[in-house]
Write a protein that holds these residues in place. Structure first.
Motif, PDB file in Angstrom:
ATOM      1  N   THR A 127       0.814  -1.227   0.000  1.00  0.00           N
ATOM      2  CA  THR A 127       0.000   0.000   0.000  1.00  0.00           C
ATOM      3  C   THR A 127       0.838   1.264   0.000  1.00  0.00           C
ATOM      4  O   THR A 127       0.301   2.351  -0.231  1.00  0.00           O
ATOM      5  CB  THR A 127      -0.931   0.018   1.226  1.00  0.00           C
ATOM      6  N   GLY A 128       2.141   1.142   0.254  1.00  0.00           N
ATOM      7  CA  GLY A 128       2.976   2.329   0.270  1.00  0.00           C
ATOM      8  C   GLY A 128       4.439   1.997   0.139  1.00  0.00           C
ATOM      9  O   GLY A 128       4.896   0.935   0.602  1.00  0.00           O
ATOM     10  N   LEU A 129       5.176   2.882  -0.532  1.00  0.00           N
ATOM     11  CA  LEU A 129       6.624   2.754  -0.680  1.00  0.00           C
ATOM     12  C   LEU A 129       7.239   4.130  -0.450  1.00  0.00           C
ATOM     13  O   LEU A 129       6.836   5.105  -1.085  1.00  0.00           O
ATOM     14  CB  LEU A 129       6.997   2.283  -2.090  1.00  0.00           C
ATOM     15  N   SER A 130       8.186   4.202   0.449  1.00  0.00           N
ATOM     16  CA  SER A 130       8.824   5.496   0.707  1.00  0.00           C
ATOM     17  C   SER A 130      10.284   5.278   1.085  1.00  0.00           C
ATOM     18  O   SER A 130      10.618   4.365   1.844  1.00  0.00           O
ATOM     19  CB  SER A 130       8.097   6.248   1.826  1.00  0.00           C
ATOM     20  N   GLU A 131      11.145   6.120   0.510  1.00  0.00           N
ATOM     21  CA  GLU A 131      12.561   6.045   0.848  1.00  0.00           C
ATOM     22  C   GLU A 131      12.803   6.660   2.214  1.00  0.00           C
ATOM     23  O   GLU A 131      12.296   7.742   2.532  1.00  0.00           O
ATOM     24  CB  GLU A 131      13.405   6.743  -0.214  1.00  0.00           C
ATOM     25  N   VAL A 132      13.564   5.972   3.030  1.00  0.00           N
ATOM     26  CA  VAL A 132      13.948   6.441   4.355  1.00  0.00           C
ATOM     27  C   VAL A 132      15.462   6.306   4.466  1.00  0.00           C
ATOM     28  O   VAL A 132      16.119   5.788   3.562  1.00  0.00           O
ATOM     29  CB  VAL A 132      13.242   5.616   5.463  1.00  0.00           C
ATOM     30  N   ASP A 133      16.006   6.803   5.549  1.00  0.00           N
ATOM     31  CA  ASP A 133      17.453   6.679   5.726  1.00  0.00           C
ATOM     32  C   ASP A 133      17.876   5.219   5.644  1.00  0.00           C
ATOM     33  O   ASP A 133      17.436   4.389   6.439  1.00  0.00           O
ATOM     34  CB  ASP A 133      17.870   7.255   7.085  1.00  0.00           C
ATOM     35  N   ALA A 165       4.765   4.864  -4.678  1.00  0.00           N
ATOM     36  CA  ALA A 165       6.145   5.270  -4.408  1.00  0.00           C
ATOM     37  C   ALA A 165       6.385   6.740  -4.741  1.00  0.00           C
ATOM     38  O   ALA A 165       7.510   7.235  -4.595  1.00  0.00           O
ATOM     39  CB  ALA A 165       7.105   4.404  -5.220  1.00  0.00           C
ATOM     40  N   GLY A 166       5.331   7.428  -5.218  1.00  0.00           N
ATOM     41  CA  GLY A 166       5.457   8.832  -5.565  1.00  0.00           C
ATOM     42  C   GLY A 166       5.978   9.084  -6.965  1.00  0.00           C
ATOM     43  O   GLY A 166       6.300  10.226  -7.305  1.00  0.00           O
ATOM     44  N   HIS A 167       6.057   8.039  -7.794  1.00  0.00           N
ATOM     45  CA  HIS A 167       6.567   8.175  -9.162  1.00  0.00           C
ATOM     46  C   HIS A 167       5.680   7.341 -10.089  1.00  0.00           C
ATOM     47  O   HIS A 167       6.020   6.216 -10.456  1.00  0.00           O
ATOM     48  CB  HIS A 167       8.016   7.695  -9.255  1.00  0.00           C
ATOM     49  N   ARG A 168       4.554   7.884 -10.482  1.00  0.00           N
ATOM     50  CA  ARG A 168       3.562   7.130 -11.249  1.00  0.00           C
ATOM     51  C   ARG A 168       4.032   6.895 -12.672  1.00  0.00           C
ATOM     52  O   ARG A 168       4.225   7.834 -13.443  1.00  0.00           O
ATOM     53  CB  ARG A 168       2.219   7.879 -11.267  1.00  0.00           C
ATOM     54  N   VAL A 169       4.192   5.637 -13.040  1.00  0.00           N
ATOM     55  CA  VAL A 169       4.546   5.246 -14.406  1.00  0.00           C
ATOM     56  C   VAL A 169       3.250   5.018 -15.181  1.00  0.00           C
ATOM     57  O   VAL A 169       2.435   4.158 -14.810  1.00  0.00           O
ATOM     58  CB  VAL A 169       5.406   3.972 -14.408  1.00  0.00           C
ATOM     59  N   ALA A 170       3.056   5.767 -16.248  1.00  0.00           N
ATOM     60  CA  ALA A 170       1.814   5.673 -17.016  1.00  0.00           C
ATOM     61  C   ALA A 170       1.737   4.336 -17.752  1.00  0.00           C
ATOM     62  O   ALA A 170       2.653   3.958 -18.475  1.00  0.00           O
ATOM     63  CB  ALA A 170       1.726   6.827 -18.007  1.00  0.00           C
ATOM     64  N   MET A 171       0.627   3.640 -17.558  1.00  0.00           N
ATOM     65  CA  MET A 171       0.362   2.371 -18.224  1.00  0.00           C
ATOM     66  C   MET A 171      -0.927   2.485 -19.022  1.00  0.00           C
ATOM     67  O   MET A 171      -1.831   3.258 -18.672  1.00  0.00           O
ATOM     68  CB  MET A 171       0.222   1.243 -17.194  1.00  0.00           C
ATOM     69  N   LEU A 220      13.459   4.427 -10.474  1.00  0.00           N
ATOM     70  CA  LEU A 220      12.392   5.420 -10.544  1.00  0.00           C
ATOM     71  C   LEU A 220      12.839   6.765  -9.991  1.00  0.00           C
ATOM     72  O   LEU A 220      13.417   6.832  -8.899  1.00  0.00           O
ATOM     73  CB  LEU A 220      11.177   4.949  -9.743  1.00  0.00           C
ATOM     74  N   GLY A 221      12.555   7.824 -10.730  1.00  0.00           N
ATOM     75  CA  GLY A 221      12.678   9.175 -10.217  1.00  0.00           C
ATOM     76  C   GLY A 221      14.020   9.529  -9.620  1.00  0.00           C
ATOM     77  O   GLY A 221      14.081  10.266  -8.637  1.00  0.00           O
ATOM     78  N   ASP A 229      11.370   6.490 -16.282  1.00  0.00           N
ATOM     79  CA  ASP A 229      11.150   7.913 -16.004  1.00  0.00           C
ATOM     80  C   ASP A 229      10.557   8.653 -17.195  1.00  0.00           C
ATOM     81  O   ASP A 229       9.960   9.726 -17.034  1.00  0.00           O
ATOM     82  CB  ASP A 229      12.457   8.581 -15.574  1.00  0.00           C
ATOM     83  N   ARG A 230      10.683   8.104 -18.405  1.00  0.00           N
ATOM     84  CA  ARG A 230      10.074   8.766 -19.568  1.00  0.00           C
ATOM     85  C   ARG A 230       8.551   8.785 -19.465  1.00  0.00           C
ATOM     86  O   ARG A 230       7.878   9.557 -20.156  1.00  0.00           O
ATOM     87  CB  ARG A 230      10.488   8.059 -20.852  1.00  0.00           C
ATOM     88  N   LEU A 231       8.003   7.917 -18.610  1.00  0.00           N
ATOM     89  CA  LEU A 231       6.558   7.773 -18.485  1.00  0.00           C
ATOM     90  C   LEU A 231       6.011   8.372 -17.199  1.00  0.00           C
ATOM     91  O   LEU A 231       4.805   8.253 -16.938  1.00  0.00           O
ATOM     92  CB  LEU A 231       6.182   6.283 -18.544  1.00  0.00           C
ATOM     93  N   LEU A 232       6.844   9.007 -16.415  1.00  0.00           N
ATOM     94  CA  LEU A 232       6.384   9.506 -15.125  1.00  0.00           C
ATOM     95  C   LEU A 232       5.342  10.606 -15.312  1.00  0.00           C
ATOM     96  O   LEU A 232       5.591  11.627 -15.969  1.00  0.00           O
ATOM     97  CB  LEU A 232       7.553  10.048 -14.304  1.00  0.00           C
ATOM     98  N   GLY A 233       4.162  10.377 -14.748  1.00  0.00           N
ATOM     99  CA  GLY A 233       3.104  11.372 -14.771  1.00  0.00           C
ATOM    100  C   GLY A 233       2.512  11.658 -16.131  1.00  0.00           C
ATOM    101  O   GLY A 233       1.730  12.604 -16.278  1.00  0.00           O
ATOM    102  N   ARG A 234       2.845  10.870 -17.148  1.00  0.00           N
ATOM    103  CA  ARG A 234       2.368  11.165 -18.502  1.00  0.00           C
ATOM    104  C   ARG A 234       0.867  10.904 -18.625  1.00  0.00           C
ATOM    105  O   ARG A 234       0.361   9.854 -18.248  1.00  0.00           O
ATOM    106  CB  ARG A 234       3.108  10.311 -19.534  1.00  0.00           C
TER     107      ARG A 234
END
Length: 387
Positions: A171-177, A210-216, A323-324, A367-372
Motif C-alpha cells: 500500500t505504500g513505498l517510501s525512501e527512508v534513511d 512510491a510517488g513516481h507514477r509510471v503511465a500504463m 524510478l525518479g 522515467d520517460r513515463l512519469l506522470g504522462r
C-alpha cells in the motif's frame, strides 16, 4: 542486500532468482498467488516480430537468447521452453504485402526467417490444412509454458533462500534513511535496502504509491489493445508442436494434447467485466477455425475461455530501471513479458547489485513515463498476444 520483489509473475520470479544468485536476501511480496496476473493468461510466444524501434527488436532478440541459455543450464524442472519455430501466412493481397514487408525488415536485421511452400509446411506440421501460398517460417521462435517457467525461476530462487509472503498487498513505498519502507495492508511495514516492482498491469498504482507514477495503458477497457481472448481446448489428437500465427487463428501447444487458441479479431469483444462462456458463440468460432486449420481437431471444445489483460506501458514499449532518480526503487513493466522475462530479471539484478547501468536498457527507462497523461490510446496490433 535485503531486497523486496513485488509480484510473482515471470518478471518477479526472474528478478528474485537473479538477485538470490547474486547473494541478495530476497523477499517476494505477492498480493494474490503466483501467476495470478498477466503471466497466467498469455499466448506465451517467444519472438521479435514488429518490435520497433530497432533497440526494442534487439532487446527481444536478446530475450530469446536468454531463454536458450537458461534452458541449456541443468535443472530438475520440466521442458518449459519449446523452440520449435513459427509458421505464418496471409489470406489476401494486403496481408501478403504486410507480411512481405515484415519479412524483408527482419531479414535486413539478420533475424532467421525463410519462405517455404505448403509441402514443406506440412512436413513441419503434418496435420496442417494450409492453402497453396508462400509461408514464412521463423525457426528460432517458439513458446513457453508459463507455469513451468515460473517453477524453474522461483524454485531456484527458493533454493538460494528467497522467501514468499502471500497474500501481501503493498500500500505504500517510501525512501527512508538507509532503505525503502514497504507498507502492507493491515498496517505491517518493513524496511528493505532495495525494492523491485514487477506488478504487471498494476504497475501504475504501485509506482504511484512510491510517488513516481509510471503511465500504463488501462488494462480493463473492453476492446482495447490490452485485453484479449485466449481459449484452452480439451486434449486433441492433432500433431502440432510449433506455433502458428495465421490470418484467422493463432495456435500453440499447451501440453497433454491441449492447444491454446487466439482469434485477434474477436478481441474486440473481450471484456474483463464480462468474460464469455466456454461454450458460447466466441468459443464456437474459435473451435470452428481450429477444425479448419488442423486435422485431428474434430469435436474440439474449449475447457476455458479467458480474458487476458496485458501489461503495457502507455507508449507500448518496455520500462525497466530506477524510478525518479532513486537508486533503491526499480520498476519493470512490458508487453513482451514472456520473451523478455528472464533477461529483464537478470539485468535488473545486475543494475541493482553493481550500480552500473546496462546499455541495452538505455531507451527503456521508466522515467520517460512519469506522470504522462498525453499519450494517445494504443491500438490493437496484429500480434497482440502477451509475449
Amino acid at each position: 542486500m535485503r531486497t523486496a520483489v513485488i509480484g510473482l509473475g515471470v518478471l518477479g520470479a526472474s528478478a528474485a532468482r537473479s538477485l538470490a544468485l547474486a547473494g541478495a536476501d530476497v523477499t517476494v511480496l505477492e498480493r494474490r498467488a503466483p501467476l495470478a496476473g498477466t503471466s497466467g493468461t498469455s499466448f506465451a510466444w517467444t519472438n521479435s516480430h514488429n518490435k520497433n524501434p530497432r533497440s526494442y527488436h534487439d532487446l527481444n532478440v536478446a530475450g530469446m537468447a536468454e531463454h536458450d541459455a537458461l534452458a541449456e543450464e541443468p535443472g530438475p524442472c520440466g521442458p518449459w521452453l519449446a523452440r520449435t519455430g513459427n509458421l505464418e501466412w496471409a489470406e489476401d493481397d494486403a496481408g501478403a504485402e504486410r507480411l512481405a514487408a515484415s519479412v524483408a525488415e527482419l531479414t535486413g536485421r539478420g533475424y532467421p526467417v525463410e519462405w517455404i511452400g505448403s509441402r514443406r509446411a506440412r512436413e513441419l506440421v503434418p496435420d496442417l490444412r494450409v492453402p497453396a501460398t508462400d509461408i514464412a517460417f521463423y525457426p528460432t521462435e517458439g513458446h513457453v509454458v508459463p507455469a513451468l517457467l515460473l517453477a524453474r525461476l522461483w524454485g531456484e530462487a527458493r533454493d538460494r533462500g528467497a522467501r514468499l509472503r502471500c497474500p501481501a498487498e503493498v500500500t505504500g513505498l517510501s525512501e527512508v534513511d538507509g532503505g525503502v519502507r514497504v507498507s502492507l495492508s493491515g498496517g505491517d511495514a518493513t524496511v528493505f535496502d532495495a525494492v523491485v516492482i514487477a506488478t504487471g498491469r498494476w504497475t501504475e498504482a504501485v509506482t504511484a504509491a512510491a510517488g513516481h507514477r509510471v503511465a500504463m495503458a488501462p488494462p480493463d477497457v473492453a476492446g482495447s489493445a490490452t485485453v484479449g481472448l485466449l481459449g484452452y481446448t480439451n486434449p486433441l489428437p492433432a500433431r502440432l508442436h510449433r506455433v502458428l500465427t495465421t490470418p484467422a487463428l493463432n495456435v500453440r501447444p499447451d501440453g497433454g494434447g491441449r492447444l491454446v487458441v487466439q482469434g485477434l479479431d474477436l478481441d474486440a469483444d473481450a471484456d474483463p467485466a464480462a468474460p464469455p462462456p466456454a461454450d458460447g458463440e466466441h468459443a464456437r468460432k474459435l473451435c470452428a477455425r481450429l477444425t479448419g486449420l488442423l486435422d485431428g481437431t474434430a469435436g474440439a471444445r474449449l475447457e476455458s475461455l479467458r480474458v487476458g489483460q496485458r501489461a503495457m506501458p502507455a507508449d507500448g514499449l518496455t520500462a525497466a530501471g530506477f524510478l525518479g532518480g532513486s537508486d533503491r526503487i526499480y520498476a519493470m513493466a512490458t508487453h513482451s513479458g514472456i520473451t523478455l522475462g528472464p533477461l529483464l530479471g537478470r539485468l535488473a539484478a545486475q543494475e541493482l547489485t553493481t550500480g552500473r547501468p546496462v546499455d541495452a536498457l538505455t531507451d527503456f527507462r521508466p522515467d520517460r513515463l512519469l506522470g504522462r497523461a498525453d499519450l494517445p490510446p494504443l491500438r490493437p496490433a496484429r500480434f497482440a498476444g502477451q509475449q
